[in-house]
Design an enzyme around this catalytic site. Structure first.
Site, PDB file in Angstrom:
ATOM      1  N   SER A 213     -23.885 -30.083  20.014  1.00 44.00           N
ATOM      2  CA  SER A 213     -23.266 -31.085  20.894  1.00 44.00           C
ATOM      3  C   SER A 213     -22.334 -30.507  21.951  1.00 44.00           C
ATOM      4  O   SER A 213     -21.899 -31.241  22.834  1.00 44.00           O
ATOM      5  CB  SER A 213     -22.499 -32.109  20.062  1.00 44.00           C
ATOM      6  OG  SER A 213     -23.413 -32.990  19.478  1.00 44.00           O
TER       7      SER A 213
ATOM      8  N   LYS B 163     -23.204 -31.249  25.432  1.00 44.69           N
ATOM      9  CA  LYS B 163     -23.048 -32.590  26.041  1.00 44.69           C
ATOM     10  C   LYS B 163     -22.157 -32.574  27.298  1.00 44.69           C
ATOM     11  O   LYS B 163     -22.517 -33.197  28.293  1.00 44.69           O
ATOM     12  CB  LYS B 163     -22.582 -33.608  24.997  1.00 44.69           C
ATOM     13  CG  LYS B 163     -23.731 -33.949  24.037  1.00 44.69           C
ATOM     14  CD  LYS B 163     -23.330 -34.779  22.855  1.00 44.69           C
ATOM     15  CE  LYS B 163     -24.574 -35.139  22.034  1.00 44.69           C
ATOM     16  NZ  LYS B 163     -24.389 -35.098  20.603  1.00 44.69           N
TER      17      LYS B 163
ATOM     18  N   TYR C 264     -33.694 -32.945  25.050  1.00 45.65           N
ATOM     19  CA  TYR C 264     -32.464 -33.049  24.256  1.00 45.65           C
ATOM     20  C   TYR C 264     -32.452 -32.023  23.118  1.00 45.65           C
ATOM     21  O   TYR C 264     -31.450 -31.324  22.902  1.00 45.65           O
ATOM     22  CB  TYR C 264     -32.319 -34.479  23.707  1.00 45.65           C
ATOM     23  CG  TYR C 264     -31.156 -34.627  22.760  1.00 45.65           C
ATOM     24  CD1 TYR C 264     -29.848 -34.679  23.236  1.00 45.65           C
ATOM     25  CD2 TYR C 264     -31.360 -34.684  21.380  1.00 45.65           C
ATOM     26  CE1 TYR C 264     -28.769 -34.785  22.361  1.00 45.65           C
ATOM     27  CE2 TYR C 264     -30.292 -34.789  20.505  1.00 45.65           C
ATOM     28  CZ  TYR C 264     -29.005 -34.830  21.000  1.00 45.65           C
ATOM     29  OH  TYR C 264     -27.944 -34.921  20.134  1.00 45.65           O
TER      30      TYR C 264
ATOM     31  N   TYR D  29     -15.809 -36.792  18.376  1.00 42.84           N
ATOM     32  CA  TYR D  29     -16.357 -38.042  17.823  1.00 42.84           C
ATOM     33  C   TYR D  29     -15.241 -38.925  17.254  1.00 42.84           C
ATOM     34  O   TYR D  29     -14.203 -39.057  17.874  1.00 42.84           O
ATOM     35  CB  TYR D  29     -17.422 -37.761  16.733  1.00 42.84           C
ATOM     36  CG  TYR D  29     -18.316 -36.631  17.057  1.00 42.84           C
ATOM     37  CD1 TYR D  29     -19.201 -36.716  18.132  1.00 42.84           C
ATOM     38  CD2 TYR D  29     -18.297 -35.461  16.321  1.00 42.84           C
ATOM     39  CE1 TYR D  29     -20.037 -35.676  18.448  1.00 42.84           C
ATOM     40  CE2 TYR D  29     -19.132 -34.411  16.630  1.00 42.84           C
ATOM     41  CZ  TYR D  29     -19.988 -34.522  17.686  1.00 42.84           C
ATOM     42  OH  TYR D  29     -20.794 -33.486  17.995  1.00 42.84           O
TER      43      TYR D  29
ATOM     44  N   VAL E 291     -22.584 -29.368  15.630  1.00 43.34           N
ATOM     45  CA  VAL E 291     -22.879 -29.165  14.211  1.00 43.34           C
ATOM     46  C   VAL E 291     -23.348 -27.743  13.890  1.00 43.34           C
ATOM     47  O   VAL E 291     -23.554 -27.405  12.735  1.00 43.34           O
ATOM     48  CB  VAL E 291     -23.892 -30.207  13.652  1.00 43.34           C
ATOM     49  CG1 VAL E 291     -23.267 -31.582  13.569  1.00 43.34           C
ATOM     50  CG2 VAL E 291     -25.182 -30.220  14.446  1.00 43.34           C
TER      51      VAL E 291
HETATM   52  N1  GLN Z   1     -28.678 -31.716  17.642  1.00 44.21           N
HETATM   53  C1  GLN Z   1     -27.699 -32.468  16.921  1.00 44.21           C
HETATM   54  C2  GLN Z   1     -28.202 -33.865  16.683  1.00 44.21           C
HETATM   55  O1  GLN Z   1     -28.800 -34.410  17.535  1.00 44.21           O
HETATM   56  C3  GLN Z   1     -26.417 -32.485  17.693  1.00 44.21           C
HETATM   57  C4  GLN Z   1     -25.318 -33.259  16.982  1.00 44.21           C
HETATM   58  C5  GLN Z   1     -23.995 -32.581  16.947  1.00 44.21           C
HETATM   59  O2  GLN Z   1     -23.809 -31.412  17.257  1.00 44.21           O
HETATM   60  N2  GLN Z   1     -23.017 -33.308  16.506  1.00 44.21           N
HETATM   61  O3  GLN Z   1     -28.024 -34.430  15.639  1.00 44.21           O
END
Ligand code: GLN
Length: 305
Positions: free
Chosen positions: A61, A64, A189, A241, A259
């Site tokens: 993420s 993003k 994505y 988040y 993550v």
């Molecule tokens: N690729 C992960 C997902 O889509 C990214 C989520 C994250 O890093 N929080 O679930």
């Protein structure tokens, strides 16, 4: 400073064992919880590092804010704002944020999955290959590292198992928030999340945001300062988040987690910080990483509040 970083890593090492590596993407389950690294790029040009700062992990993420930057650069603020909102969802990153059978652009947030999937459709390019390539190029430019590549194993793993993201994308399509082919958008994505970086790359990207769009070495303007304000504000309210409030109190700087165990922190005008530790807390944020940042923030008075 290097000594301070070494000391912080030692203090926080026990926390690496309290987090859990992500397992919902099977390839990420191979992550090693013992890894802990930090890289700090300061505005005076000096940089400091400690631990596993050279180890690669997938950006997840943390891509993003880069997606948001490219969407802004390609379309301008008004266009982006009308399609993906800025209000914090206060929900987990993969939440299905549909209220009363409707989905409005103001329900989307660019720092969680649903908003990020929608943003893939805002990047310009003749096809999704070209769109992704432009995102990868921007990531390389911001990090000052032309060797950044996609981790193919993680990409395939996400593509094979990413059904929650598929559900989110189909909802976006159902409510007219995306027009393009769902699998093509998702492919972009999944690839974006699978870009392989290290702590130094994240520190450099964070530094350009801290430096309001100017490249740290060449002083070249990579994007307008308004876009840095836009992205940094959203990182402050939702970069971690539903842990963003707690993080704002404890650390107090714009930041983004992934993550894969990475955290990119932006200390406006002062520094970019990249951290890696794959053990995650219940919200999907690097547990030891937050501990390191909390201590660093207290000792160096980094909080912007
Ligand atoms: N690729 C992960 C997902 O889509 C990214 C989520 C994250 O890093 N929080 O679930």
């Amino acid at each position: 400073m290097e000594e301070l970083l070494e000391q912080l890593l030692e203090e926080c090492r026990p926390y690496t064992q309290q987090g859990q590596v992500a397992t919902y993407i099977p390839e990420l389950a191979k992550g090693d919880r013992n890894n802990l690294g930090i890289y700090v790029q300061r505005s005076d040009g000096r940089h400091y590092q400690a631990g596993d700062y050279q180890k690669c992990f997938t950006i997840q993420s943390v891509v993003k804010p880069i997606l948001l930057l490219l969407a802004l650069m390609d379309n301008g603020e008004e266009y982006v704002r009308a399609r993906v909102g800025v209000e914090a969802t206060g929900k987990p990153f993969d939440a299905i944020n549909v209220t009363d059978q409707t989905l409005l652009s103001e329900h989307l947030n660019p720092m969680v999955n649903m908003g990020a999937i929608a943003m893939c459709t805002l990047i310009k390019g003749k096809d999704y290959e070209e769109r992704f390539q432009r995102l990868l190029d921007l990531t390389r430019t911001l990090a000052g590292n032309p060797d950044i590549q996609v981790d193919q194993a993680v990409y395939q793993s996400e593509k094979r198992t990413g059904n929650k993201n598929r559900a989110l994308a189909f909802l976006l399509k159902t409510y007219g928030m995306i027009q393009d082919d769902v699998e093509e958008v998702l492919d972009c994505y999944f690839k974006a999340c699978s870009i392989s970086v290290n702590s130094k790359d994240l520190a450099n990207i964070g530094f350009v945001l801290a430096n309001r769009g100017k490249h740290p070495q060449s002083d070249e303007r990579l994007f307008p300062s308004d876009y840095a304000h836009y992205v940094n504000a959203i990182l402050t309210t939702c970069g971690m988040y539903d842990g963003s409030g707690d993080f704002a109190v404890k650390v107090g700087v714009p930041a983004k987690s992934g993550v894969g165990g990475g955290i990119m922190a932006v200390v406006p005008t002062r520094m970019g910080i990249g951290i890696f530790s794959p053990g995650l807390d219940s919200k999907g944020n690097s547990l030891a990483g937050i501990q390191v940042l909390e201590r660093l923030s207290k000792r160096m008075y980094l909080s912007i509040f």
